[in-house]
Design an enzyme around this catalytic site. Structure first.
Site, PDB file in Angstrom:
ATOM      1  N   LYS A  21       0.838  -1.202   0.000  1.00 42.97           N
ATOM      2  CA  LYS A  21       0.000   0.000   0.000  1.00 42.97           C
ATOM      3  C   LYS A  21       0.873   1.251   0.000  1.00 42.97           C
ATOM      4  O   LYS A  21       0.643   2.197  -0.762  1.00 42.97           O
ATOM      5  CB  LYS A  21      -0.930   0.007   1.220  1.00 42.97           C
ATOM      6  CG  LYS A  21      -2.192  -0.810   1.003  1.00 42.97           C
ATOM      7  CD  LYS A  21      -2.959  -1.102   2.269  1.00 42.97           C
ATOM      8  CE  LYS A  21      -3.115   0.043   3.222  1.00 42.97           C
ATOM      9  NZ  LYS A  21      -3.919  -0.322   4.418  1.00 42.97           N
ATOM     10  N   LYS A  48      -7.121 -11.611   3.562  1.00 42.84           N
ATOM     11  CA  LYS A  48      -8.332 -12.421   3.465  1.00 42.84           C
ATOM     12  C   LYS A  48      -8.721 -12.968   4.841  1.00 42.84           C
ATOM     13  O   LYS A  48      -7.862 -13.368   5.626  1.00 42.84           O
ATOM     14  CB  LYS A  48      -8.083 -13.591   2.502  1.00 42.84           C
ATOM     15  CG  LYS A  48      -9.309 -14.144   1.811  1.00 42.84           C
ATOM     16  CD  LYS A  48      -8.888 -15.167   0.763  1.00 42.84           C
ATOM     17  CE  LYS A  48     -10.047 -15.600  -0.119  1.00 42.84           C
ATOM     18  NZ  LYS A  48     -10.518 -14.527  -1.005  1.00 42.84           N
ATOM     19  N   GLU A 142      -2.217 -10.752  -4.602  1.00 42.02           N
ATOM     20  CA  GLU A 142      -3.001 -10.387  -5.781  1.00 42.02           C
ATOM     21  C   GLU A 142      -3.222  -8.878  -5.798  1.00 42.02           C
ATOM     22  O   GLU A 142      -3.657  -8.290  -4.814  1.00 42.02           O
ATOM     23  CB  GLU A 142      -4.356 -11.096  -5.773  1.00 42.02           C
ATOM     24  CG  GLU A 142      -5.192 -10.775  -7.004  1.00 42.02           C
ATOM     25  CD  GLU A 142      -6.574 -11.409  -6.950  1.00 42.02           C
ATOM     26  OE1 GLU A 142      -6.820 -12.339  -7.735  1.00 42.02           O
ATOM     27  OE2 GLU A 142      -7.390 -10.967  -6.124  1.00 42.02           O
TER      28      GLU A 142
END
Length: 272
Positions: A21, A48, A142
């Protein structure tokens, strides 16, 4: 895998998300700070959830072993990059390919080859090195790159899939397909006037940077002991800001910079 093992297992992914990020936000900042157009609008990321990892592992028939999960589930660490235009997506992909701190494993272009549901996005699967107290660990992550309208549609679809446990009623499937087409049509229409929009945005960034530099320079004049000159330039600046003239603002900033270069040596002599 017990709760403590899950915590240890997910920690490198948390590190990866935070680091990635920052890196993509830095690209955006660098481009904007150098008076360039940034294809990156904003960046988000997530690790996740355990329940989602378990569900996906069952669907893919993946064993509940750390090595199996790390290599078979590629989106435990997920980064999402939002762009204004479809063209920007491919620019961001080029940035990713050119980086030496991450390795592209493979790509999925769901824009040119969109899913039957209407889903559009560009996915890049990378292998990213994470350094922990236990040493280096290369993990899969991802990166999803999409426009704002693609993201709006995908968010709605995800919520509906969750509600209906991935078994959407036919009427909703049809409505989602139609809305996906409408969203992409909007992206295409925006692309038609992209150059005009980009020029306006770059001009706005140039103005913002110049205003910041002028006010800092005027303040510096005052600090150096030249309040009359500071006031003179402040009045000039206020007149320019009223007419929104960026070129004249740049000329004024260059004028103040030249004056500061003349005055600084005088101030140094005074202090000595």
């Amino acid at each position: 895998m017990d709760v403590f093992s899950w915590k240890k297992f997910l920690l490198p992914y948390e590190y990866a998300v935070e680091e990635l990020k920052i890196k993509f936000k830095d690209i955006r900042k660098e481009l904007k700070d150098t008076e360039s157009y940034s294809p990156i609008e904003f960046v988000t990321g997530r690790v996740k959830k355990i329940s989602s990892i378990i569900d996906k592992a069952k669907r893919l028939d993946v064993k509940f072993e750390q090595s199996e999960l790390r290599e078979s589930i590629e989106d435990i660490a997920g980064i999402r990059i939002m762009c204004q235009f479809v063209e920007d997506i491919y620019t961001v992909v080029k940035y990713i390919r050119s980086r030496e701190d991450m390795k592209v494993e493979y790509e999925k272009d769901y824009i040119k080859n969109y899913k039957e549901s209407g889903y559009r996005s560009y996915h890049v699967i990378i292998r990213y090195p994470v350094h922990t107290v236990r040493g280096r660990m290369d993990i899969l992550a991802e990166i999803q790159i999409r426009t704002l309208s693609m993201n709006f549609w995908a968010t709605i679809e995800h919520s509906l899939k969750y509600k209906y446990n991935h078994k959407l009623p036919d009427y909703l499937i049809e409505k989602l397909k139609n809305s996906a087409d409408s969203a992409f049509k909007l992206d295409e229409e925006m692309s038609d006037i992209r150059d005009e929009i980009v020029r306006a945005q770059v001009q706005f960034e140039v103005k913002s940077i110049t205003v910041k530099e002028i006010t800092a320079s005027i303040n510096q004049l005052n600090i150096l002991g030249y309040p009359d000159e500071a006031l003179k330039y402040l009045k000039k600046f206020e007149k320019l800001e009223d007419i929104q003239d960026v070129e004249q603002m740049i000329e004024l900033q260059n004028e103040i910079k030249s004056r500061l270069q003349e005055l600084k040596p005088i101030e140094i002599i005074k202090e000595n």
